[in-house]
Design a protein around this motif. Structure first.
Motif: not given
Lengths: 124, 235
Positions: B177-202
């Motif tokens: 994707t080209n624009k701001m929707e990329v932020s959510s696209e990362f989650f598509y990739e995380i789900n699709n490529k079976n990547l281990k996901y975590t979060e940290a507080p900022i």
């Protein structure tokens, strides 16, 4: 059903559609003369446009179409079909423009990366 | 351990210098830190300022949007002197508008350094410090729900600009994707490529400047259309 005024009487819309069909057909003939289209294509478009004129003058056809779709009037059916066709056209356009956007991005990306690589080489 | 800090920038001459100056020179467990600025067709002095500050600058000729810029950065990092040993082990994306606290970089890359995750997103919702305007909170919560419904990854901050990636993630993720929707696209990739996901507080630093550069709620509809397209219609 047979008295749908738009299509049973000799209405202006029929004349306009007929003139348009003849106009389109003459374009094909001109292109055939210029040898842009071959004889097969000429025959195909001739059948299409003559067929269109014939269909325009068949009475009650849109009403039959409306019955088929479960609608009251032929005009409603025409509008319905036109809207569906438009939606599909918009969808196709959306896909096309998305693809074009992605291609432009890929192009921009490759140029940027190559320029950056060149710069690094020049530094060395 | 080599870290790339990727900063997409579009007309950020007012903040880019300060942001680059504020980045940490040393982080425990990291041998080398490189700054990569993707100048997304800026019309101002963004590229020159970034170059003078010693960052690696990659310039788009035209403005392509956030997704286009991040994709270019990813491709650069993916292919940069990578012979199995000398490539980047970790990539972190960082906003150029000064809304991130540079000290948070260490927190966000920690799960990657410890090999506990492939992707770690710095979430502005895990801490109550820093004041996020209420209208922005509503918009972002909506985007989180949309992201979950479409891509099946629950996140407390789907639109965060601070995300860290492991080498594994860098190689697998493909941004289209080209624009701001990329932020959510990362989650598509995380789900699709079976990547281990975590979060940290900022902690987000909201200034008038960073708010004016941020997304408007109304843009959510546009993003939603693109994401639905991405989820159901694209190849």
């Amino acid at each position: 059903m047979e008295n749908d005024p738009l299509f049973t009487t000799f209405s202006p819309i029929k004349i306009i559609l007929t003139i348009f069909a003849i106009f389109a057909w003459t374009r094909v003939i001109l292109r055939f003369r210029d040898k842009v289209v071959n004889f097969k294509e000429l025959a195909f478009w001739t059948i299409v446009w003559i067929g269109a004129i014939v269909i325009v003058f068949i009475p009650g056809k849109t009403t039959a179409l409306a019955k088929l779709l479960g609608m009251g009037r032929g005009f409603d059916a025409m509008v319905f079909i036109a809207i569906v066709a438009l939606f599909y056209a918009v969808y196709r356009l959306y896909i096309r423009s998305n693809e074009a956007e992605q291609e432009i991005t890929r192009l921009t990306r490759q140029i940027a990366l190559r320029m950056a690589a060149l710069e690094e080489k020049n530094k060395e | 351990m080599k870290l790339a800090i990727l900063i997409p920038a579009y007309n950020e001459e007012k903040s880019i210098g300060q942001v680059l100056d504020s980045l940490p020179q040393k982080i425990a467990g990291v041998d080398k830190i490189d700054c990569i600025v993707v100048n997304d067709g800026s019309a101002d002095q963004t590229a020159e300022i970034a170059k003078n500050k010693g960052a690696k600058v990659i310039s788009h000729w035209f403005n392509r949007g956030l997704g286009g810029a991040l994709g270019t950065g990813f491709e650069y990092v993916k292919n940069h002197d990578y012979d199995g040993k000398s490539g980047y082990d970790c990539l972190i994306t960082f906003d150029a508008d000064g809304q991130h606290n540079p000290l948070d970089i260490e927190t966000v890359i920690k799960p990657i350094l410890e090999k506990k995750a492939d992707v770690c997103v710095g979430s502005r919702f895990l801490t109550f410090e820093g004041h996020m305007p209420w209208y922005r909170r509503i918009g972002l919560t909506g985007m989180n729900i949309i992201t979950f419904l479409l891509f099946l990854v629950w996140t407390t901050d789907s639109q965060s600009g601070m995300r860290a990636f492991s080498r594994n993630a860098i190689e697998k993720i493909q941004i289209k994707t080209n624009k701001m929707e990329v932020s959510s696209e990362f989650f598509y990739e995380i789900n699709n490529k079976n990547l281990k996901y975590t979060e940290a507080p900022i902690k987000a630093i909201y200034s008038e400047y960073s708010l004016s550069k941020g997304q408007k709620n109304i843009n959510a509809f546009n993003i939603l259309a693109k994401l639905i397209f991405k989820r159901f219609f694209s190849k």
